[in-house]
Scaffold this motif. Structure first.
Motif, mmCIF file in Angstrom:
data_model
loop_
_atom_site.group_PDB
_atom_site.id
_atom_site.type_symbol
_atom_site.label_atom_id
_atom_site.label_comp_id
_atom_site.label_asym_id
_atom_site.label_seq_id
_atom_site.Cartn_x
_atom_site.Cartn_y
_atom_site.Cartn_z
ATOM 1 N N MET A 92 4.605 10.493 0.857
ATOM 2 C CA MET A 92 4.065 9.201 0.444
ATOM 3 C C MET A 92 4.998 8.091 0.921
ATOM 4 O O MET A 92 6.209 8.156 0.722
ATOM 5 N N VAL A 93 4.410 7.081 1.544
ATOM 6 C CA VAL A 93 5.162 5.972 2.114
ATOM 7 C C VAL A 93 4.626 4.685 1.513
ATOM 8 O O VAL A 93 3.416 4.454 1.478
ATOM 9 N N LYS A 94 5.546 3.850 1.021
ATOM 10 C CA LYS A 94 5.143 2.540 0.509
ATOM 11 C C LYS A 94 5.390 1.523 1.608
ATOM 12 O O LYS A 94 6.510 1.390 2.110
ATOM 13 N N ILE A 95 4.349 0.793 1.978
ATOM 14 C CA ILE A 95 4.452 -0.164 3.072
ATOM 15 C C ILE A 95 3.814 -1.474 2.623
ATOM 16 O O ILE A 95 2.847 -1.489 1.873
ATOM 17 N N SER A 96 4.398 -2.574 3.045
ATOM 18 C CA SER A 96 3.838 -3.880 2.705
ATOM 19 C C SER A 96 3.553 -4.638 3.999
ATOM 20 O O SER A 96 4.223 -4.452 5.010
ATOM 21 N N LEU A 97 2.545 -5.485 3.924
ATOM 22 C CA LEU A 97 2.082 -6.185 5.113
ATOM 23 C C LEU A 97 1.689 -7.604 4.752
ATOM 24 O O LEU A 97 1.022 -7.839 3.747
ATOM 25 N N TRP A 98 2.129 -8.552 5.569
ATOM 26 C CA TRP A 98 1.713 -9.949 5.433
ATOM 27 C C TRP A 98 0.548 -10.171 6.374
ATOM 28 O O TRP A 98 0.611 -9.842 7.552
ATOM 29 N N ARG B 48 -10.566 -9.499 -4.060
ATOM 30 C CA ARG B 48 -11.657 -8.530 -4.029
ATOM 31 C C ARG B 48 -11.854 -7.885 -2.666
ATOM 32 O O ARG B 48 -12.182 -6.707 -2.582
ATOM 33 N N VAL B 49 -11.670 -8.637 -1.597
ATOM 34 C CA VAL B 49 -12.024 -8.147 -0.265
ATOM 35 C C VAL B 49 -10.811 -7.710 0.545
ATOM 36 O O VAL B 49 -10.803 -6.626 1.126
ATOM 37 N N LEU B 50 -9.789 -8.545 0.587
ATOM 38 C CA LEU B 50 -8.644 -8.269 1.460
ATOM 39 C C LEU B 50 -7.935 -6.953 1.177
ATOM 40 O O LEU B 50 -7.650 -6.207 2.119
ATOM 41 N N PRO B 51 -7.600 -6.614 -0.073
ATOM 42 C CA PRO B 51 -6.866 -5.355 -0.284
ATOM 43 C C PRO B 51 -7.609 -4.128 0.221
ATOM 44 O O PRO B 51 -6.994 -3.238 0.812
ATOM 45 N N SER B 52 -8.908 -4.056 0.047
ATOM 46 C CA SER B 52 -9.623 -2.865 0.496
ATOM 47 C C SER B 52 -9.603 -2.734 2.015
ATOM 48 O O SER B 52 -9.400 -1.642 2.548
ATOM 49 N N ILE B 53 -9.791 -3.843 2.718
ATOM 50 C CA ILE B 53 -9.770 -3.797 4.187
ATOM 51 C C ILE B 53 -8.380 -3.424 4.680
ATOM 52 O O ILE B 53 -8.213 -2.576 5.563
ATOM 53 N N ILE B 54 -7.346 -4.026 4.104
ATOM 54 C CA ILE B 54 -5.977 -3.788 4.568
ATOM 55 C C ILE B 54 -5.520 -2.380 4.228
ATOM 56 O O ILE B 54 -4.879 -1.711 5.042
ATOM 57 N N HIS B 55 -5.848 -1.879 3.033
ATOM 58 C CA HIS B 55 -5.447 -0.523 2.651
ATOM 59 C C HIS B 55 -6.038 0.518 3.596
ATOM 60 O O HIS B 55 -5.335 1.431 4.034
ATOM 61 N N SER C 6 0.837 -1.187 0.000
ATOM 62 C CA SER C 6 0.000 0.000 0.000
ATOM 63 C C SER C 6 0.871 1.236 0.000
ATOM 64 O O SER C 6 1.927 1.268 0.641
ATOM 65 N N THR C 7 0.444 2.241 -0.708
ATOM 66 C CA THR C 7 1.105 3.542 -0.692
ATOM 67 C C THR C 7 0.145 4.514 -0.041
ATOM 68 O O THR C 7 -0.983 4.693 -0.506
ATOM 69 N N SER C 8 0.581 5.123 1.049
ATOM 70 C CA SER C 8 -0.291 6.057 1.753
ATOM 71 C C SER C 8 0.524 7.225 2.268
ATOM 72 O O SER C 8 1.755 7.168 2.335
ATOM 73 N N GLY C 9 -0.152 8.281 2.653
ATOM 74 C CA GLY C 9 0.523 9.483 3.116
ATOM 75 C C GLY C 9 0.694 9.493 4.621
ATOM 76 O O GLY C 9 -0.200 9.104 5.362
ATOM 77 N N SER C 10 1.872 9.950 5.048
ATOM 78 C CA SER C 10 2.127 10.094 6.483
ATOM 79 C C SER C 10 1.532 11.423 6.949
ATOM 80 O O SER C 10 0.971 12.186 6.159
ATOM 81 N N VAL D 159 -4.871 4.375 8.096
ATOM 82 C CA VAL D 159 -5.158 4.937 9.422
ATOM 83 C C VAL D 159 -3.908 4.910 10.293
ATOM 84 O O VAL D 159 -3.591 5.876 10.989
ATOM 85 N N VAL D 160 -3.166 3.815 10.258
ATOM 86 C CA VAL D 160 -1.970 3.679 11.088
ATOM 87 C C VAL D 160 -0.860 4.601 10.597
ATOM 88 O O VAL D 160 -0.238 5.315 11.380
ATOM 89 N N VAL D 161 -0.603 4.628 9.288
ATOM 90 C CA VAL D 161 0.503 5.423 8.741
ATOM 91 C C VAL D 161 0.234 6.912 8.911
ATOM 92 O O VAL D 161 1.161 7.696 9.138
ATOM 93 N N ALA D 162 -1.011 7.340 8.849
ATOM 94 C CA ALA D 162 -1.331 8.761 8.967
ATOM 95 C C ALA D 162 -1.056 9.321 10.361
ATOM 96 O O ALA D 162 -0.989 10.535 10.529
ATOM 97 N N GLN D 163 -0.855 8.467 11.338
ATOM 98 C CA GLN D 163 -0.578 8.933 12.699
ATOM 99 C C GLN D 163 0.870 9.334 12.897
ATOM 100 O O GLN D 163 1.199 9.997 13.870
#
Length: 128
Positions: free
Chosen positions: A44-50, A74-81, A35-39, A86-90
């Protein structure tokens, strides 16, 4: 016509041309989501999660009817993104690099509070 019965492992007889099995792997399976999200300082921060997920075996007919066989894509990427954003924006970008332990704890609590109940809506368990 969809069968509403989930068969355990073993040998089962089906009528050719009228019935066909849909085989699901109900073991816990890892999924890598990037996922790429803003801090909080707008970098922009690229983060990966297992994430480990597993089906609720009794709910497989419902999963097949509503989501199909490719529910993971279909389901997992939207929930995880959403949860990762929310976490990265903090945190700001330097905190993301230097305070990894704090971020791991924050992501763990966020995923426990948000992702697990949402994944149960789609009839699969989520581990992290």
């Amino acid at each position: 016509m969809f069968a509403v019965r989930v068969y355990p492992e073993g040998t089962h007889f089906i009528i050719p041309w009228f019935e066909r099995p849909t085989i699901y792997d109900v073991r816990a399976r890892p999924h890598l989501v990037e996922s790429t999200s803003g801090s909080c300082d707008l970098q922009m921060v690229k983060i990966s999660l297992w994430v480990l997920t597993r089906h609720v075996p009794d709910q497989l007919p419902t999963v097949y009817r509503t989501l199909g066989t490719n529910y993971n894509e279909r389901v997992l990427p939207s929930i995880i993104h959403e949860t990762l954003k929310v976490v990265v924006a903090q945190f700001n970008a330097s905190q993301l690099i230097t305070q990894r332990e704090v971020i791991v704890i924050a992501s763990y609590t966020s995923f426990s509070g948000d992702m697990v109940p949402r994944s149960m809506l789609y009839n699969f368990y989520s581990f992290h």
